[in-house]
Design an enzyme around this catalytic site. Structure first.
Site, PDB file in Angstrom:
ATOM      1  N   GLY A 224      -7.755   7.830  -0.674  1.00 13.27           N
ATOM      2  CA  GLY A 224      -7.028   9.051  -0.353  1.00 13.27           C
ATOM      3  C   GLY A 224      -5.707   8.813   0.346  1.00 13.27           C
ATOM      4  O   GLY A 224      -5.302   9.591   1.203  1.00 13.27           O
TER       5      GLY A 224
ATOM      6  N   LYS B  72       4.915   4.317 -11.528  1.00 17.43           N
ATOM      7  CA  LYS B  72       3.539   3.933 -11.862  1.00 17.43           C
ATOM      8  C   LYS B  72       2.810   5.075 -12.546  1.00 17.43           C
ATOM      9  O   LYS B  72       2.679   6.170 -11.997  1.00 17.43           O
ATOM     10  CB  LYS B  72       2.788   3.509 -10.603  1.00 17.43           C
ATOM     11  CG  LYS B  72       1.401   2.923 -10.891  1.00 17.43           C
ATOM     12  CD  LYS B  72       0.868   2.173  -9.696  1.00 17.43           C
ATOM     13  CE  LYS B  72      -0.510   1.606  -9.940  1.00 17.43           C
ATOM     14  NZ  LYS B  72      -0.976   0.821  -8.787  1.00 17.43           N
TER      15      LYS B  72
ATOM     16  N   CYS C  18      -1.934   8.713  -8.225  1.00 14.99           N
ATOM     17  CA  CYS C  18      -3.142   8.554  -7.411  1.00 14.99           C
ATOM     18  C   CYS C  18      -4.123   9.673  -7.752  1.00 14.99           C
ATOM     19  O   CYS C  18      -3.794  10.852  -7.615  1.00 14.99           O
ATOM     20  CB  CYS C  18      -2.828   8.591  -5.920  1.00 14.99           C
ATOM     21  SG  CYS C  18      -4.341   8.526  -4.928  1.00 14.99           S
TER      22      CYS C  18
ATOM     23  N   LYS D  28       0.878  -1.171   0.000  1.00 16.29           N
ATOM     24  CA  LYS D  28       0.000   0.000   0.000  1.00 16.29           C
ATOM     25  C   LYS D  28       0.919   1.226   0.000  1.00 16.29           C
ATOM     26  O   LYS D  28       1.981   1.204   0.641  1.00 16.29           O
ATOM     27  CB  LYS D  28      -0.850  -0.047   1.279  1.00 16.29           C
ATOM     28  CG  LYS D  28      -1.538   1.242   1.653  1.00 16.29           C
ATOM     29  CD  LYS D  28      -2.859   1.401   0.957  1.00 16.29           C
ATOM     30  CE  LYS D  28      -3.484   2.770   1.238  1.00 16.29           C
ATOM     31  NZ  LYS D  28      -4.366   3.202   0.154  1.00 16.29           N
TER      32      LYS D  28
END
Lengths: 246, 296
Positions: B73, B166, B131, B46
């Protein structure tokens, strides 16, 4: 495989019961814990659905789930009266804590929130604790209930069954009638009801939140507590009402 | 005959090319009861932040057709707690740990890279510059070639660990970002992160997520991911880790054919905690022939 089909598809809002047979972990289940079930084999619906354990038969390694048909997942499951070939993950989460020294307990259920409280009531009775279960709902519920060894009080907002009024009204009366004798109080149901119960008295509440993993990995089922966000699946689903920021 | 699916990706040795995707597998421990961690190619943690981060208000998850919207979040206990509490559990497993890191600035990325480089248990870093659910940093880095390159450069200077970057699919041309981070020193790329999406409850007339918008994952996004892996594979020389809705070995093979050297499984873990193990078993049966790039 010996799955038994109900046959016809029930309508939305119908309460259904499914018996899960040959579940090796059934003897380990404690009241308040839940399982997740894959409701189908494809990608619709995609996520597993969480279900509270309604009743357990430890000798037969079986348990029951009680649920309301809400969407495709519950509709899929409602086709089974009995099943032993479903993809089930559990036991998951932390259950209710039982204090063996306090001999009186009151359980407050809102609608289908009765599901885990039936299991709890039966376990409390085994421990020789006096149990009163209050079931409140908007209108008469078509739920097959058999309260053995404990008192079941039913109330509806429209008066179609039992006392007319709210479950919290009955709780208030009960708490007053107890004359400050020690009580164990448990609640499960819609958040608004749980909040109202928490305002009357501190208690153990079983919360619900949309979840993805069910094992504490995705951090999806967050609930705000005095100690920051906690996960319903892993830290709960049972919490102390005073820890929750309602 | 024993099939060998082991690979070396950006200097990290993997038993097989199937990894657990960041944000869907916790820090490994959460799934260890249901799935043998030793069989997995690698675990991507994570995302770890420098300081503790509270995350978004609930609801954080909404199901959509063949997919999930999430707006967690980047909830995180911070890097210190990760090293002290989460990492020791993984000591007893023989699986490479790739730490996903998320900074609010390039300096934070560098700091995180520096701190995690001191741990021998970390095999590599994945820079989460994609994200969609945070206001500061996150996808903003991943949507601009210069910002993406700056973050990569900063992390590159701070660590000798293999760096996987990523990428976000929420861009007009993903190959521009891919080329920029390759030039800035990335050892590999992973793609795709979630697609920015939104869903509204027509009964309450409110968004289904507390954050209003969220990231879409699951089988619904797979064709987009395949297309982006295929495009990127032609634009860069560094290896690509493909992901997006992989649920079965067949889905994974599609990514290898598109040009991926390895894959990550994310949402599939939620649907079936043994999803990764089943995919690996399926790939062993399929054999290495199907794990190569297609000629198109």
């Amino acid at each position: 495989m010996s799955s038994k089909w109900r046959g016809t598809q029930a309508a939305k809002g119908t309460v259904c019961k499914t018996v899960i047979r040959r579940f090796e972990s059934a003897p380990r289940l404690i009241p308040g814990q839940f399982v997740t079930i894959r409701c189908g084999t494809g990608t619709e619906p995609l996520l597993r659905r969480p279900f509270a354990v309604h009743r357990v038969n430890r000798e037969e390694k079986s348990f029951e789930i009680l649920y309301e048909i809400k969407g495709e997942g519950t509709r899929f499951l409602s086709q089974y009266e009995e099943a032993d070939d479903l993809d089930i993950l559990g036991p998951l989460g932390n259950g209710f804590k039982i204090d063996l020294n306090i001999k009186n307990a009151i359980l407050v259920a809102g609608g289908i929130g009765i599901a885990p409280l039936t299991f709890l009531a039966e376990e409390l009775v085994k421990e020789k604790i006096n149990v009163t279960l209050i079931l409140g709902s908007k209108t008469k519920l078509d739920i097959p209930l058999s309260a053995i060894g404990y008192k079941l009080l039913i109330c509806t907002e429209d008066g179609s069954e039992g006392t007319k009024g709210l479950a919290t009204d009955l709780l208030n009366e009960f708490v007053r009638a107890q004359n400050f004798a020690p009580l164990q109080i448990y609640a499960c149901g819609p958040k608004a009801m749980l909040k109202a119960v928490a305002q009357i008295t501190n208690c153990q509440v079983s919360l619900e939140e949309i979840m993805a993993c069910g094992v504490g990995a995705c951090l999806g089922c967050a609930v705000k507590t005095k100690d920051g966000y906690k996960m319903v699946c892993k830290d709960g689903p049972v919490f102390n009402s005073e820890d929750i920021i309602w | 005959m024993v099939t060998d699916l082991s690979i070396e990706l950006a200097g990290i040795k993997l038993k097989n090319p199937v990894m657990a995707a960041s944000g869907t597998f916790g820090y490994g421990k959460e799934y260890s009861e249901f799935c043998d961690l030793n069989q997995i190619g690698a675990i991507v943690t994570k995302s770890i932040t420098l300081k503790p981060k509270e995350g978004n208000p609930p609801p954080r998850i909404a199901e959509t057709p063949s997919g999930i919207l999430n707006a967690i979040g980047l909830q995180s206990d911070g890097v210190e707690k990760f090293i002290a509490k989460a990492l020791p559990f993984l000591e007893k497993f023989d699986v490479p740990v790739i730490a996903s890191i998320a900074g609010g600035s390039k300096e934070e990325f560098a700091e995180l890279a520096k701190i995690l480089s001191k741990s021998k248990r970390i095999a590599g870093l994945e820079l989460n510059i994609s994200c969609p659910n945070v206001k500061k940093g996150g996808m903003l880095f991943g949507c601009d070639p210069d910002a993406a390159a700056e973050v990569t450069k900063a992390a590159r200077k701070a660590t000798k660990l293999p760096l996987i970057v990523k990428l976000s699919p929420n861009v007009t041309d993903i190959t521009l970002i891919a080329k920029a981070v390759e030039k800035a020193g990335a050892d590999a790329l992973s793609l795709i992160n979630t697609l920015l999406g939104m869903a509204i409850d027509i009964n309450t007339k409110k968004p289904k997520l507390g954050n209003i918008t969220g990231g879409l994952s699951g089988p619904a996004i797979r064709p987009i991911a395949i297309r982006m892996v295929w495009q990127t594979a032609q634009a860069v020389k560094i290896p690509i880790v493909g992901m997006g809705g992989i649920m079965t070995a067949e889905d994974a093979i599609e990514f290898f054919l598109a040009g991926a050297s390895a894959v990550q499984v994310g949402t599939g873990n939620f649907v079936d905690p043994k999803c990764i193990i089943k995919i690996i078993e399926g790939l062993y049966k399929a054999g290495p022939d199907l794990l190569t790039r297609g000629d198109f």
